[in-house]
Design an enzyme around this catalytic site. Structure first.
Site: not given
Length: 422
Positions: A368, A396, A242
């Site tokens: 995701d 995710h 991320d």
């Protein structure tokens, strides 16, 4: 295999004498009956009639030997059954509890009827959930893991030894902390790697107020300090998730000689002059869920820019953990913190000489919702890595939803041979 119990009385231990042999001559029938009772007895005490009836002659032990032969035959059968049961159990459960069976050698378990416990046989601990019958049609390996299972692990460890580095450094994403890597750390360590997970400033157990983190350098400070503390010749594999991809990229520019490979897991893989907010702005207009899931915090008042970003708790499952187990969702619900906003809008400055000299790999998460596949593909197209991997069924947070598959990819990347610069 098993323990055999032998019953010995004083009559068998004494040597026969002439007088006792003469007295025993006329009592052949009674003596044979007495011998049969003696051979079937498991008592170690001597008979009370030994002094009256005398000692049995050696030639009268024919029936006793015959009974022992039959008893020996029974023991052979028991031993064969025990050996078969032990082989079955050992094929299903490795002898070393720390041994990790490589994927190619995992065998399907099946239920097997038993004939009861066998004494004095040491067997591996059976799974608390029992053996489950499976209809798997997967072809079994021709290599029997029972032969020398430790050799299989040694082979894997030798591959790790031959790699350029055996050390991973894991960098979490926005809102997460080092805690999110607990499965990945365990799996990598079982493969012989040394693993470190850092808490970025204002995240995890960091005591810094997230609202006070004002730059990418400030946010990345724990990671930079870690890389700076390495030995001059020591290298690591950086893994970022991320927003951690932006912090990792900043560190790559600062310490290119300390980083062997960089792995981006559904992460912000930016180009020079790009910010993380630039990346997500491409998706904000087309995703209502993304807009609803983020909550901006204004520690300096709403007349000033936001200082941090938080997640809407009721949307955590749909937005981040749509494929993850409930227990990991519960862990995240009580562990996640807001992440700083200033580093998200800061533009990254990297060079081909430093950042560009490090081998990069990207792992796509195919289910995701936070960074959809289209957005991941756009980053890959704009800034192509050396290789792209796909994690099917991963949300995710693949370290929760697909930990085993993620681990296999990381190990594969670590084993890639050293690539000489041209």
């Amino acid at each position: 295999m098993g323990n055999s119990f032998t019953c010995i009385s004083h009559e068998e231990e004494q040597r026969p004498t002439k007088s006792s042999a003469a007295r025993g001559k006329g009592r052949g029938s009674n003596t044979r009956k007495y011998m049969r009772r003696l051979s079937l007895s498991c008592s170690g005490s001597s008979s009370t009639s030994s002094s009256k009836k005398g000692v049995i002659k050696p030639k009268k032990k024919t029936r006793e030997r015959h009974h022992q032969d039959n008893h020996g035959h029974d023991k052979d059968i028991i031993q064969e059954q025990t050996l078969a049961a032990t082989n079955l159990l050992f094929n299903q459960t490795p002898r070393n509890s720390n041994y990790v069976v490589p994927p190619n050698f995992r065998q399907s378990t099946s239920s097997s009827g038993g004939s009861g416990p066998v004494s004095a046989v040491q067997t591996p601990k059976r799974s608390t959930c029992g053996f489950v019958r499976t209809s798997s049609s997967r072809q079994k390996s021709s290599v029997n893991p029972m032969i020398k299972p430790n050799k299989l692990l040694d082979k894997e460890l030798k591959k790790v030894e031959a790699s350029e580095t055996k050390r991973f450094v894991l960098v979490h994403g926005g809102g997460f902390g080092a805690w999110c890597w607990y499965r990945t750390i365990t799996l990598l360590e079982k493969h012989g790697f040394q693993v470190d997970a850092v808490d970025l400033t204002g995240s995890g157990v960091s005591s810094t107020d997230t609202n006070n983190v004002t730059s990418l350098a400030h946010c990345s400070k724990p990671l930079l300090h870690f890389l700076e503390s390495l030995q001059p010749s020591e290298k690591v594999i950086l893994v970022g998730h991320d927003f951690g991809g932006a912090c990792m990229s900043y560190a790559m520019e600062m310490f290119p000689t300390k980083i062997s490979k960089a792995v981006f897991i559904s992460a912000a893989m930016l180009v020079n002059g790009q910010s993380t907010i630039d990346l997500f702005n491409q998706q904000l207009g087309s995703s209502d869920l993304m807009q609803q899931a983020h909550i901006f915090l204004y520690a300096n008042g709403k007349k000033n820019p936001p200082t941090a970003v938080d997640f809407e708790g009721s949307l955590l499952r749909d937005f981040l953990f749509n494929q993850s187990p409930p227990k990991d969702l519960a862990l995240a619900s009580v562990s996640m913190r807001p992440f700083p906003f200033a580093p998200v809008v800061e533009k990254l400055h990297v060079s081909e000489k430093n950042y560009g000299s490090i081998r990069r790999f990207y792992i796509k998460t195919m289910e995701d919702c936070a960074i959809p596949v289209l957005l991941q593909d756009a980053m890959i197209k704009l800034n192509p890595p050396e290789h792209v991997f796909q994690l099917k069924g991963a949300d995710h947070a693949p370290f929760f939803s697909r930990p085993q598959s993620l681990n296999r990819i990381l190990v594969e990347i670590a084993k890639l041979p050293f690539k000489k610069s041209s």
